[in-house]
Design an enzyme around this catalytic site. Sequence first.
Site, mmCIF file in Angstrom:
data_model
loop_
_atom_site.group_PDB
_atom_site.id
_atom_site.type_symbol
_atom_site.label_atom_id
_atom_site.label_comp_id
_atom_site.label_asym_id
_atom_site.label_seq_id
_atom_site.Cartn_x
_atom_site.Cartn_y
_atom_site.Cartn_z
ATOM 1 N N LYS A 131 18.184 11.441 3.319
ATOM 2 C CA LYS A 131 16.883 10.754 3.288
ATOM 3 C C LYS A 131 15.807 11.534 4.040
ATOM 4 C CE LYS A 131 18.995 7.263 1.303
ATOM 5 N NZ LYS A 131 20.395 7.739 1.392
ATOM 6 N N GLY A 174 32.492 4.385 2.153
ATOM 7 C CA GLY A 174 32.865 3.207 2.921
ATOM 8 C C GLY A 174 31.885 2.804 3.995
#
Length: 341
Positions: A131, A174
């Site tokens: 990001k 996960g």
Amino acid sequence: MFNDKSILITGGSGLFGRCFIETILRDYPSVRRIIVFSRDVQKHNEIQQLYPEKQFPQLRFFIGDVRDRERLIRACEGVHIIIHAATIASIEAAEYNPEECIKTNINGAENVIDAALKAGVHDVIALSSDKACAPLNLYGATQLVSDKLFVAANNMKGSKDIRFSVVRYGNVMGSKGSVIPLFLKRKELGGRSLPITDKRMTRFIISNQEVVTAVEFALEHHLGGEIFVPKTPSYRITDLATAIAPNMGQDEVGIRPGEKIYEELISRAESGNTIETDGYYVILPSLTYTGHRALDNYLEHYNAQVVTDGFHYCSNENPVFETVESLREKIHLYIKPAIKF
């Protein structure tokens, strides 16, 4: 590398911290201390139950927040290595609480740097995210600023023997930000379909253990100021859905604000400072005042080569893609408890 060393992990009670602790205790039995620095008391207790004090006296637990500079300085006394993993990583939480995100992700980074300099720490590795590359949202923007702060810290260390570097990577299997637990839960509850944001969507994929390995590589090799990007495969969101629930439908629901269709780990603008070695790309600092970071030195140090002009590392153009079968195998291997497919 870690034997007889004291290590502090900010945000150390999270998934990365737990995997890091397991790895260090297994591979470096003579580690002096592992300090888990986190504000989450419940997670501290969970880790302490896994590693009782009598059996693992190397583990220490500090309740603290990276926003608290003085607490960080206290925790860093006698520390050789800092792994900075504390962050507010939610896109939505950052958009609704921008000041809180800035306090943790930017001010917290400044506090870690300041504490490391004051305490005489030798190595600092900050964890980053895709990001931060050409950010579209506030979380990504704060992560980019954090990366810049850690890179620039090498220019203000003076005569101190300390090196700051960054490890940048994509989706961790996960993790809370991963779609895998959502898909598994939908299947477990007997849903009829899985929500697909956009059927063109691709992502990089990496396990927590691979992140730990990347941190070890950075600590062993860094000269200071590098951003390390491990080479990892991509996957298509539709393949992931098929791997988890081949008999469920796939409903396209549209991307969320600030979300990208493709992940980018190295932008074209960064390619001019990027070199490539066997398992990693290394983005070199664009500006240094230390006087000994010539490109030839980096190339020789990493046994690397310069990337091609205009290169960028994007999930949709990655030469390595997971298949439905390989995704299924990885989910069985890394996600616990395993879900029957």
